[in-house]
Design a protein around this motif. Structure first.
Motif, PDB file in Angstrom:
ATOM      1  N   GLY A   1      32.780  45.953  39.692  1.00 20.48           N
ATOM      2  CA  GLY A   1      32.079  44.975  39.996  1.00 20.48           C
ATOM      3  C   GLY A   1      30.874  45.050  40.791  1.00 20.48           C
ATOM      4  O   GLY A   1      29.915  44.223  40.619  1.00 20.48           O
TER       5      GLY A   1
ATOM      6  N   GLU B   1      42.044  45.323  40.417  1.00 27.95           N
ATOM      7  CA  GLU B   1      41.225  46.753  40.327  1.00 27.95           C
ATOM      8  C   GLU B   1      41.702  47.502  39.093  1.00 27.95           C
ATOM      9  O   GLU B   1      41.563  48.713  39.093  1.00 27.95           O
TER      10      GLU B   1
ATOM     11  N   SER C   1      33.911  45.121  34.421  1.00 33.04           N
ATOM     12  CA  SER C   1      34.587  44.261  35.508  1.00 33.04           C
ATOM     13  C   SER C   1      33.960  42.984  35.856  1.00 33.04           C
ATOM     14  O   SER C   1      32.844  42.837  35.284  1.00 33.04           O
TER      15      SER C   1
HETATM   16 MG    MG Z   1      36.452  44.343  40.896  1.00 29.48          MG
END
Ligand code: MG
Ligand code: ASP
Length: 413
Positions: free
Chosen positions: A9, A193, A37
């Motif tokens: 991310g 995650e 992500s």
């Molecule tokens: Mg993430």
């Protein structure tokens, strides 16, 4: 042979990040599987949407949703992509009050990865790269354990291999990390995650040459640079040491990442996305081990639960299997165990599953617990290092073996 690249991310939190992905992807000549992500903190934001809806706060949920869409639209525009033309974003929130919280969670939270991969794939395509976008809910088959779905490796491997072999021109595939789908087409998530895990599974299924996780750190460090000012890079390590680090709570790779790679002897690289030609860390069977610098790993948000037999005629050893059966069934993640003649203590991640597990344990034992704890593991410790680490901390429990110290520490308010 293919390579697998995973971008988290933080590496795609804005337009500049997406342009950097292009730069890194262009460095590769052969086949490339790109796992992405959700952008920035989108997963957390989507979680808040689900929570608001479940609490009946529709307006709040809608506002959050609009903010998330706006965030993605702004990135698209900055990248020269036209919302509604190049990419059609999900219009309505896929919420069904008749379904469980966890099932709704997966339908909504998975959209973060859908959006990020659409943006990355279309952007790369517009820059002239041969790209195909994959919809992982149709390819990574899981069961219906919402929010922690278990992957059906056999089905997934065969779906993914045939998708890979069916590609026409594209040598680059962009796919979502973290999400999969059930046989009847509902989206699932693999646990927070979980994108690293997806990258490892794809590496395994495709017999990749290597898997690389691009991160906002130089590689695997001996401590979290946000906590320790002086960290050193560990350039080479063995699978077994990496597994131990990640299970101790090192944030750098998801614990489930190593096994699928080790099974096929695929090396894992952890590299800085801000400096793509840097060496980073390499994890492999022939890595250097044991690690020769002290390593500090913090695992936050722990709860220490102590059980005492209600009846002293009842030996504790006999209760051990009952205790762990309960703990397992409630999906608690145990980080440390300590026993005495009449008590057993477990330190576990303080997740939403804890209260029910405690309630059940209380039926059989006298249970006490402490929250707001962290577990500090120091590998390669010495008495001096340990003394220094203890300094200024309130310690609930400590366990030391020859080279490893584990401290349950009260979190500072
Ligand atoms: Mg993430
Ligand atoms: N986006 C998901 C999360 O934040 C998965 C991941 O980042 O690996 O948990």
């Amino acid at each position: 042979m293919a390579q697998v690249y995973k971008f988290g991310g933080a590496s795609v939190k804005n337009a500049e990040g997406v342009r950097n992905v292009e730069k890194i992807v262009r460095m590769v000549e052969g086949d490339l599987m790109v796992v992405v992500s959700a952008m920035g903190k989108t997963t957390n934001a989507l979680e808040r949407v689900v929570e608001a809806l479940a609490a009946g706060q529709e307006e709040k949920a809608l506002q959050q949703w609009v903010d998330i869409i706006d965030f993605h639209v702004a990135i698209m525009k900055e990248l020269g992509l036209q919302p509604g033309v190049d990419i059609r974003l999900q219009g309505e929130i896929p919420y069904d009050p008749a379904k469980s919280f966890d099932e709704n969670y997966d339908q909504i939270v998975s959209l973060g990865e859908i959006m990020s991969t659409q943006i990355v794939a279309v952007y790369l395509l517009k820059q002239g790269l041969p790209v195909e976008w994959w919809n992982m809910p149709k390819l990574l088959r899981t069961d219906e354990t919402w929010r922690e779905a278990r992957v059906d490796n056999e089905t997934s491997a065969s779906l993914i291999r045939s998708g890979w072999n069916r590609r026409q021109r594209p040598r680059i595939v962009v796919a979502q990390g973290f999400i999969g789908g059930t046989a009847d087409g509902r989206r699932t998530t693999l646990g927070r995650e979980g994108s690293d895990y997806t990258a490892a599974l794809l590496g395994n299924y495709l017999d990749a040459e290597s898997v690389t996780i691009w991160k906002d750190v130089p590689g695997i460090l001996n401590a979290d640079p946000r906590i320790e000012p002086n960290t050193v890079l560990i350039p080479s390590l063995r699978y077994q040491d990496a597994v131990e680090l990640s299970y101790s709570g090192a944030q750098v790779i998801h614990p489930k990442t190593i096994r699928p790679l080790e099974n096929k002897q695929i090396p894992l690289f952890v590299k800085p996305f801000g400096d793509p030609t840097a060496e980073g860390s390499r994890i492999a069977e022939d890595g250097v081990g044991p690690i020769d610098v002290p390593v500090y790993i913090w695992r936050k948000n722990q709860i220490l639960i102590t059980m005492r037999a209600k009846d002293f005629a009842f030996a504790l050893e006999e209760s051990l299997s009952d205790i762990f059966e309960i703990i397992n069934r409630h999906r608690l993640k145990v980080s440390l165990i300590q026993s005495s003649a009449v008590t057993i203590s477990v330190c576990v991640d303080n997740t939403r599953f804890v209260p029910e597990a405690i309630a059940e344990l209380q039926k059989h034992f006298n249970v006490t617990y402490n929250e707001n704890l962290s577990l500090l593991t120091i590998r390669g410790t010495t008495p001096e290092i340990l003394e220094k680490a203890k300094d200024g901390k309130t310690i609930m429990l400590s366990q030391t073996t020859r080279r490893t110290a584990r401290l349950v520490v009260v979190e500072q308010a």
